[in-house]
Write an enzyme that holds these catalytic residues in place. Structure first.
Site, PDB file in Angstrom:
ATOM      1  N   PRO A  18     -14.886   0.382 -23.751  1.00  0.00           N
ATOM      2  CA  PRO A  18     -15.772  -0.596 -23.113  1.00  0.00           C
ATOM      3  C   PRO A  18     -15.365  -2.003 -23.494  1.00  0.00           C
ATOM      4  O   PRO A  18     -15.239  -2.320 -24.678  1.00  0.00           O
ATOM      5  CB  PRO A  18     -17.155  -0.236 -23.676  1.00  0.00           C
ATOM      6  CG  PRO A  18     -16.869   0.444 -24.981  1.00  0.00           C
ATOM      7  CD  PRO A  18     -15.571   1.169 -24.801  1.00  0.00           C
ATOM      8  N   VAL A  20     -16.225  -6.111 -22.337  1.00  0.00           N
ATOM      9  CA  VAL A  20     -16.991  -7.041 -21.529  1.00  0.00           C
ATOM     10  C   VAL A  20     -16.057  -7.821 -20.607  1.00  0.00           C
ATOM     11  O   VAL A  20     -15.002  -8.304 -21.036  1.00  0.00           O
ATOM     12  CB  VAL A  20     -17.800  -8.009 -22.428  1.00  0.00           C
ATOM     13  CG1 VAL A  20     -18.436  -9.121 -21.597  1.00  0.00           C
ATOM     14  CG2 VAL A  20     -18.867  -7.244 -23.188  1.00  0.00           C
ATOM     15  N   GLN A  87     -22.032   2.526 -20.826  1.00  0.00           N
ATOM     16  CA  GLN A  87     -22.394   2.009 -22.147  1.00  0.00           C
ATOM     17  C   GLN A  87     -23.462   0.929 -22.016  1.00  0.00           C
ATOM     18  O   GLN A  87     -23.323   0.003 -21.219  1.00  0.00           O
ATOM     19  CB  GLN A  87     -21.200   1.411 -22.886  1.00  0.00           C
ATOM     20  CG  GLN A  87     -21.582   1.088 -24.344  1.00  0.00           C
ATOM     21  CD  GLN A  87     -20.553   0.275 -25.095  1.00  0.00           C
ATOM     22  OE1 GLN A  87     -20.333  -0.882 -24.795  1.00  0.00           O
ATOM     23  NE2 GLN A  87     -19.924   0.886 -26.103  1.00  0.00           N
ATOM     24  N   CYS A 116     -20.269  -3.687 -31.462  1.00  0.00           N
ATOM     25  CA  CYS A 116     -19.804  -5.024 -31.101  1.00  0.00           C
ATOM     26  C   CYS A 116     -20.445  -6.079 -31.997  1.00  0.00           C
ATOM     27  O   CYS A 116     -21.683  -6.135 -32.104  1.00  0.00           O
ATOM     28  CB  CYS A 116     -20.109  -5.326 -29.646  1.00  0.00           C
ATOM     29  SG  CYS A 116     -19.430  -6.917 -29.118  1.00  0.00           S
TER      30      CYS A 116
END
Length: 493
Positions: A18, A20, A87, A116
């Site tokens: 994952p 962003v 996610q 994160c």
């Protein structure tokens, strides 16, 4: 509710991590094309997702989760249904469950971000902030495991203490999750710090569920053959790649990586086919260029502002035109089949329709507002008056136009005041059966040649019409260029 854990296997897999702004649909599909077994979407915050509605997009053949401002927060399709892991960022068990139930029929698994370290994730107690709250971790995961039919997983970073990391992993395992992804760095460490393969290995030995190793892009994984080496070095069941896949998604190809320009063209095809936002497309392409972002190609890419311009940089103009023509034909066919959907509906004394202004549907310098203004003059009516409201929740805009003492409004909120006014004008024109000037429509003669030759519809006579609630000044946000995008921006996820 028992989990169907067997549907998605997490052993001996290569996964797209994952990320962003990177893990949107085009990148996920490209990773699958090249051989990835599992693809994670970018972290999506639960508070944003709970506001979304599930919408079938018949033109793109996708499932869209659309926010109140009409923006697509998450888009997926049948091709990735059995491979995509959704996610989310969350710190609330019940809100997490609401989101998971919203998407569970369109994804292969649900993952909770617990690793994160960026403020985007940690504010509100999400992301790596959860590492210091194991009770909350247990509550969220247990609620999800019991509440949805798809596998539940989570992604963590290691703790400063090996013992604490192992204890947390065991506690997570007891919630019933299907797998655990471990980024081999602490929340304080950054990509330049070495990944702690020994800690991932200790976790893998301490639990019986699959462990997915993450964090090896810089030092360990530079080619497809390195994926297996990293898995063996960590003792993990599977490997998850972030930056290595972002730089060149063909790292998943068992036959070897492809030239970068070919990869970028493959990515653009998915981006155009699935109507990806141009700024997101450009961002991902710039990440692939890395230190070549200042090359002639990089500078041309940076100057591009639309998907059409991006395609032009790569000599893909014909592909863009053909794809847009196919999508337009499909849209028109669906509009013919479903014409009853857009019939006007009265909301008090206002005529409403679900309409959104798409600038691409109209010729340069020609807008629905111009057509409405000219029609009003021809009918000897007062000039249209626009009243615009702005919603505090997401700063979306909605306009109501008054013409001939009657009011018209779109039920959809727009990203700018100008777009909202155009949408209101479209509702009025369609209700009255007046041409709105779309590309391909017969020339109505409403807008004369002088106006067609004027440069900048924002400065045409339509903008001189009095508006209420906001000044007449052009919306400055629409004129802003995207800020420079550099490959040094750190990937979050």
């Amino acid at each position: 509710m028992s989990q169907a854990v067997g549907k998605l296997c997490f052993r001996n897999k290569a996964a797209l991590a994952p990320m962003v702004r990177v893990g949107t649909l085009p990148m996920r599909l490209l990773a699958l094309d090249y051989g990835a077994d599992i693809v994670y979407c970018e972290e999506l915050i639960d508070i944003r997702m709970v506001q979304c509605k599930r919408v079938l997009n018949e033109v793109l053949e996708t499932v869209d989760f659309v926010a109140p401002d009409d923006r697509v927060v998450f888009r997926t399709c049948q091709r990735e249904k059995d491979h995509v892991v959704f996610q989310m960022g969350t710190a609330d068990p019940q809100r997490a469950l609401t989101v998971a139930r919203l998407v569970e029929n369109d994804v292969a698994a649900i993952d909770v971000n617990m690793g994160c370290p960026k403020e985007y994730s940690t504010k509100g107690g999400m992301g790596a902030a959860l590492l210091s709250n194991p009770d909350k971790i247990e509550a969220i995961l247990s609620t999800l495991v019991k509440g949805v039919s798809k596998p539940v997983t989570c992604k963590i970073r290691i703790l400063p203490s090996l013992e604490d990391t192992v204890n947390l992993a065991r506690r997570i395992e007891r919630t019933g999750v299907a797998a655990l992804a471990v980024h081999g760095r602490t929340k304080e460490e950054r990509p330049q710090h070495p990944v702690h393969c020994d800690v991932i290995q200790a976790v893998a030995q301490a639990v019986s569920i699959p462990v997915i190793a993450n964090g090896g892009s810089l030092d360990h994984v530079k080619s497809h053959s390195d994926i297996r080496s990293f898995r063996e070095a960590t003792g993990a069941s599977s490997v998850m790649l972030a930056r290595a896949a972002m730089w060149n998604p063909s790292v998943f190809r068992s036959q070897g990586a492809l030239p970068l320009e070919r990869v970028m063209e493959d990515y653009i095809q998915h981006a155009v086919r699935y109507d990806n936002h141009a700024s997101n497309t450009k961002y991902c392409l710039c990440q692939m260029l890395r230190d070549k972002v200042e090359s002639p190609l990089g500078k041309q890419l940076h100057a591009a502002q639309t998907s059409a311009e991006i395609c032009e940089v790569f000599g893909m103009e014909e592909f863009y035109k053909e794809t847009q023509a196919l999508l337009q034909a499909k849209q028109e066919a669906l509009s013919t089949d479903n014409h009853h959907i857009d019939r006007p509906v009265m909301d008090g004394d206002v005529t409403t329709m679900p309409v959104r202004f798409d600038r691409r549907e109209y010729p340069p310098q020609i807008t629905p507002k111009m057509h409405l203004l000219e029609w009003s003059r021809r009918e000897k009516l007062e000039q249209p008056v626009y009243e615009t409201a702005q919603r505090a929740l997401d700063r979306g805009f909605q306009s109501t136009v008054t013409v001939g003492e009657k009011k018209y409004r779109s039920t959809l909120w727009e990203k700018s005041k100008k777009f909202a006014e155009q949408s209101a004008a479209i509702v009025c024109l369609r209700t009255l059966g007046v041409p709105e000037g779309r590309i391909g429509d017969p020339d109505s003669g409403l807008v004369n040649k002088r106006k067609r030759d004027e440069k900048g519809d924002d400065e045409s006579e339509e903008e001189k019409v009095m508006t209420n609630g906001f000044p007449n000044a052009s919306d400055s946000s629409s004129r802003k260029r995207h800020p420079p995008i550099t490959p040094q921006e750190e990937v979050k996820g």
